[in-house]
Design a protein around this motif. Structure first.
Motif, PDB file in Angstrom:
ATOM      1  N   SER A 117      -5.661   1.719  -0.576  1.00  0.00           N
ATOM      2  CA  SER A 117      -4.972   0.446  -0.796  1.00  0.00           C
ATOM      3  C   SER A 117      -4.996  -0.424   0.451  1.00  0.00           C
ATOM      4  O   SER A 117      -5.187  -1.637   0.364  1.00  0.00           O
ATOM      5  CB  SER A 117      -3.525   0.692  -1.229  1.00  0.00           C
ATOM      6  N   LEU A 118      -4.792   0.181   1.624  1.00  0.00           N
ATOM      7  CA  LEU A 118      -4.859  -0.587   2.869  1.00  0.00           C
ATOM      8  C   LEU A 118      -6.243  -1.192   3.053  1.00  0.00           C
ATOM      9  O   LEU A 118      -6.371  -2.352   3.469  1.00  0.00           O
ATOM     10  CB  LEU A 118      -4.511   0.304   4.066  1.00  0.00           C
ATOM     11  N   ALA A 147       0.827  -1.208   0.000  1.00  0.00           N
ATOM     12  CA  ALA A 147       0.000   0.000   0.000  1.00  0.00           C
ATOM     13  C   ALA A 147       0.859   1.255   0.000  1.00  0.00           C
ATOM     14  O   ALA A 147       0.550   2.234  -0.690  1.00  0.00           O
ATOM     15  CB  ALA A 147      -0.932  -0.007   1.203  1.00  0.00           C
TER      16      ALA A 147
END
Length: 148
Positions: free
Chosen positions: A74-75, A45
């Motif tokens: 992204s996380l 991420a």
């Protein structure tokens, strides 16, 4: 027949002596596997956010905010979270800032996430998962001076 009963008792004693070691190995596999999986997610991420913000779509002023937002997205896609509320409570941090890197301006992104143990702290593991990456901002081509 009497020897068979004695052997059953020794099997139980052997299992009793080896089962704590087997359980510790099982918990170790579970804990370290989970930790490495989450560490790879944090690294991925962070790298993805820095790469996204280093594209020509963003300037040096907008790239840090875009990187932080993309790391958060992204996380979340990778099963972890670092919302603004979690960041203000100290559970995680995502920082992005331009820095000079070999004469060019690079965007450096740092992500730290608290790691909560799966097995209750039986094994030595880190408290935080940390990743850092830098990407050179693309819009740094020298201006053409109109020479020959």
């Amino acid at each position: 027949m009497h020897a068979r009963r004695t052997r059953r008792g020794s099997n139980l004693i052997e299992f009793g002596l080896t089962s704590p070691v087997l359980i510790l190995v099982l918990f170790g596999i579970l804990e370290y596997g989970t930790m490495f999986n989450r560490m790879l997610a944090v690294q991925s991420a962070t790298r993805d956010g820095a790469r996204w913000a280093a594209t020509p779509n963003f300037t040096i002023d907008t790239a840090p905010d875009q990187a932080v937002a993309h790391v958060r997205e992204s996380l979340a896609l990778l099963g972890l979270s670092c919302t603004e509320a979690e960041q203000s409570s100290g559970m995680c941090t995502i920082e992005a800032e331009p820095e000079e890197l070999e004469g060019l301006i690079a965007l450096t992104v740092r992500t730290t996430i608290d790691y909560r143990t799966v097995c209750g702290g039986l094994l030595p593991i880190p408290d935080n998962l940390y990743a850092m990456t830098s990407f050179v901002l693309i819009d740094q081509t020298p201006a053409d001076d109109g020479g020959p």
